[in-house]
Design an enzyme around this catalytic site. Structure first.
Site, PDB file in Angstrom:
ATOM      1  N   THR A 174     -48.164  21.424  24.838  1.00 25.81           N
ATOM      2  CA  THR A 174     -48.740  22.736  24.572  1.00 25.81           C
ATOM      3  C   THR A 174     -49.396  23.428  23.524  1.00 25.81           C
ATOM      4  OG1 THR A 174     -46.621  23.259  26.012  1.00 25.81           O
ATOM      5  CG2 THR A 174     -47.504  25.101  24.956  1.00 25.81           C
ATOM      6  N   ASN A 215     -43.162  13.652  22.587  1.00 29.00           N
ATOM      7  CA  ASN A 215     -44.243  14.006  23.319  1.00 29.00           C
ATOM      8  C   ASN A 215     -44.431  15.499  23.045  1.00 29.00           C
ATOM      9  OD1 ASN A 215     -43.552  11.967  24.976  1.00 29.00           O
ATOM     10  ND2 ASN A 215     -43.341  13.004  26.548  1.00 29.00           N
ATOM     11  N   GLU A 266     -35.446   9.385  32.765  1.00 36.53           N
ATOM     12  CA  GLU A 266     -34.952  10.772  32.111  1.00 36.53           C
ATOM     13  C   GLU A 266     -33.610  11.006  32.811  1.00 36.53           C
ATOM     14  OE1 GLU A 266     -37.572  13.975  31.583  1.00 36.53           O
ATOM     15  OE2 GLU A 266     -36.104  15.246  32.393  1.00 36.53           O
ATOM     16  N   HIS A 325     -39.691  22.238  27.883  1.00 39.72           N
ATOM     17  CA  HIS A 325     -41.217  22.176  27.584  1.00 39.72           C
ATOM     18  C   HIS A 325     -41.768  23.651  27.603  1.00 39.72           C
ATOM     19  CE1 HIS A 325     -40.078  18.524  30.296  1.00 39.72           C
ATOM     20  NE2 HIS A 325     -40.901  17.960  29.447  1.00 39.72           N
ATOM     21  N   GLY A 326     -43.040  23.776  26.899  1.00 38.89           N
ATOM     22  CA  GLY A 326     -43.874  24.991  26.907  1.00 38.89           C
ATOM     23  C   GLY A 326     -43.379  25.827  25.754  1.00 38.89           C
ATOM     24  N   ASP A 340     -39.455   9.746  36.583  1.00 35.88           N
ATOM     25  CA  ASP A 340     -38.735  11.030  36.444  1.00 35.88           C
ATOM     26  C   ASP A 340     -37.961  11.334  37.831  1.00 35.88           C
ATOM     27  OD1 ASP A 340     -37.384  13.322  35.766  1.00 35.88           O
ATOM     28  OD2 ASP A 340     -39.152  14.278  35.144  1.00 35.88           O
ATOM     29  N   ASP A 378     -46.766  10.651  32.369  1.00 35.39           N
ATOM     30  CA  ASP A 378     -45.651  11.411  32.043  1.00 35.39           C
ATOM     31  C   ASP A 378     -45.152  11.922  33.001  1.00 35.39           C
ATOM     32  OD1 ASP A 378     -44.188  12.853  30.197  1.00 35.39           O
ATOM     33  OD2 ASP A 378     -45.881  14.478  29.985  1.00 35.39           O
ATOM     34  N   HIS A 379     -43.735  11.908  33.371  1.00 33.50           N
ATOM     35  CA  HIS A 379     -43.196  12.636  34.552  1.00 33.50           C
ATOM     36  C   HIS A 379     -43.689  12.494  36.046  1.00 33.50           C
ATOM     37  CE1 HIS A 379     -40.550  15.250  31.845  1.00 33.50           C
ATOM     38  NE2 HIS A 379     -41.533  15.708  31.115  1.00 33.50           N
ATOM     39  N   HIS A 389     -38.916  15.253  24.689  1.00 36.16           N
ATOM     40  CA  HIS A 389     -39.719  15.844  25.513  1.00 36.16           C
ATOM     41  C   HIS A 389     -39.555  17.460  24.898  1.00 36.16           C
ATOM     42  CE1 HIS A 389     -40.822  13.474  28.860  1.00 36.16           C
ATOM     43  NE2 HIS A 389     -40.111  12.605  28.365  1.00 36.16           N
TER      44      HIS A 389
HETATM   45  P1  13P Z   1     -44.514  20.521  25.201  1.00 35.44           P
HETATM   46  O1  13P Z   1     -45.593  20.876  26.140  1.00 35.44           O
HETATM   47  O2  13P Z   1     -43.334  21.444  24.926  1.00 35.44           O
HETATM   48  O3  13P Z   1     -45.208  19.856  23.880  1.00 35.44           O
HETATM   49  O4  13P Z   1     -43.904  19.263  25.811  1.00 35.44           O
HETATM   50  C1  13P Z   1     -44.736  18.240  26.177  1.00 35.44           C
HETATM   51  C2  13P Z   1     -43.779  17.256  26.800  1.00 35.44           C
HETATM   52  O5  13P Z   1     -42.745  16.910  26.917  1.00 35.44           O
HETATM   53  C3  13P Z   1     -44.602  16.470  27.856  1.00 35.44           C
HETATM   54  O6  13P Z   1     -43.985  15.724  28.636  1.00 35.44           O
END
Ligand code: 13P
Length: 303
Positions: free
Chosen positions: A231, A228, A134, A178-179, A104, A82-83, A206
């Protein structure tokens, strides 16, 4: 069965209008929760790690865990980076046997993003590994970059990007971050539909934690094929750990402490998988034969 190429999973989801859950893991309990949830719902699943997890656990451990999970699972599993922001991390994962990687370069100028992605696609093709890239800017905290906010993916740029890179899947910025969300979530569903119609490839969402269930479902109906989650799964684990330790402040057996956390993660993951319509899609595909996936076929990368 051996780990499955992300390509096979996402192609099926793209053709059949559903999405596959992609869950981050950094330790064994976390990974077992993902696999158990997917098995209970008979759903294919993507397990993924980040560059931060590589720093934390090391590629050897993560690969051993991921491969073991895939080989023992009763559902198809793809192992994804991921990323991948560093060229070296992406190449190392390709060489190790990851079956899907994300290059990414979304924080770089358009032309540079295209050049880096296209190059990784060329390497990945040699070992039949799927590439996610991305375009746009997905806000929130992820990796070491904390952008101020979103820059939505432009439809015409997405079309050009896909045509020039040959990427297998595209992560798009459509309003998620994210988060933990500070305000309300607003997803531009029309943008998803438009990008889907014009690119006709698997699309990735994401930053899905904290997004209301109905919005996730609608995003999938609009054309998203990989979602994805990280969190919310971490928070479920943390709450269970805290609750257990509150009740058993003198417990020191780490297995007893982690058991309810693993269970809590599994329940949360099952909730998420149910939103994606991947439940029951435990089709055993003609997965990529191991010889096609021989990493020694990969000839370049570091030079
Ligand atoms: P969240 O932490 O918001 O679930 O996002 C996860 C994510 O996109 C990982 O690439």
């Amino acid at each position: 069965m051996p780990l499955v190429s992300g390509k096979a999973l996402l192609a099926h989801a793209h053709q059949n209008q559903y999405a596959i859950g992609a869950f981050n893991f950094a330790n064994m309990e976390n990974l077992q929760a993902v696999i158990e949830a997917a098995e209970e719902l008979q759903s294919p699943v993507i397990i993924q790690i980040t560059e931060k997890s590589i720093e934390y656990a090391g590629l050897d451990y993560l690969y051993a865990l991921g491969r073991c999970a895939g080989e023992n699972a009763k559902v198809p599993v793809a192992l994804h980076l991921d990323h991948g922001k560093k060229w070296e991390s992406v190449i190392r994962c390709l060489r190790y046997g990851w079956t899907s990687v994300m290059m990414d370069a979304s924080h770089k100028p358009f032309e540079e993003n295209i050049a880096l992605t296209r190059k990784i696609v060329e390497f990945a093709r040699e070992v039949n590994v799927s590439v996610e890239s991305e375009l746009g800017f997905i806000g929130g905290k992820e990796g070491d970059i904390t952008p101020e906010g979103n820059i939505y993916t432009e439809v015409d740029e997405a079309v050009e990007f896909v045509r020039r890179t040959n990427t297998d899947a595209l992560a798009i910025a459509v309003g998620t971050a994210h988060g933990i969300y500070k305000g309300e979530v607003n997803i531009d569903f029309n943008r998803i539909k438009e990008i889907k119609a014009q690119t006709d490839i698997p699309l990735v969402l994401h930053g899905s934690s904290g997004v209301p269930d109905e919005m996730i479902k609608r995003a999938v109906l609009s054309g998203i094929n990989k979602v994805n989650f990280d969190t919310e799964i971490k928070l479920a684990s943390l709450e269970a750990l805290k609750a257990f330790l509150d009740q058993h402040p003198y417990e020191y057996d780490i297995r007893k402490i982690y058991k309810p956390a693993r269970q809590a993660m599994k329940e949360k993951i099952k909730e998420k998988i149910k939103l994606l319509s991947s439940e029951g899609k435990n089709w055993i595909t003609a997965y990529d034969s191991p010889d096609k996936h021989d990493v020694s076929l990969l000839t370049g990368g570091f030079n």
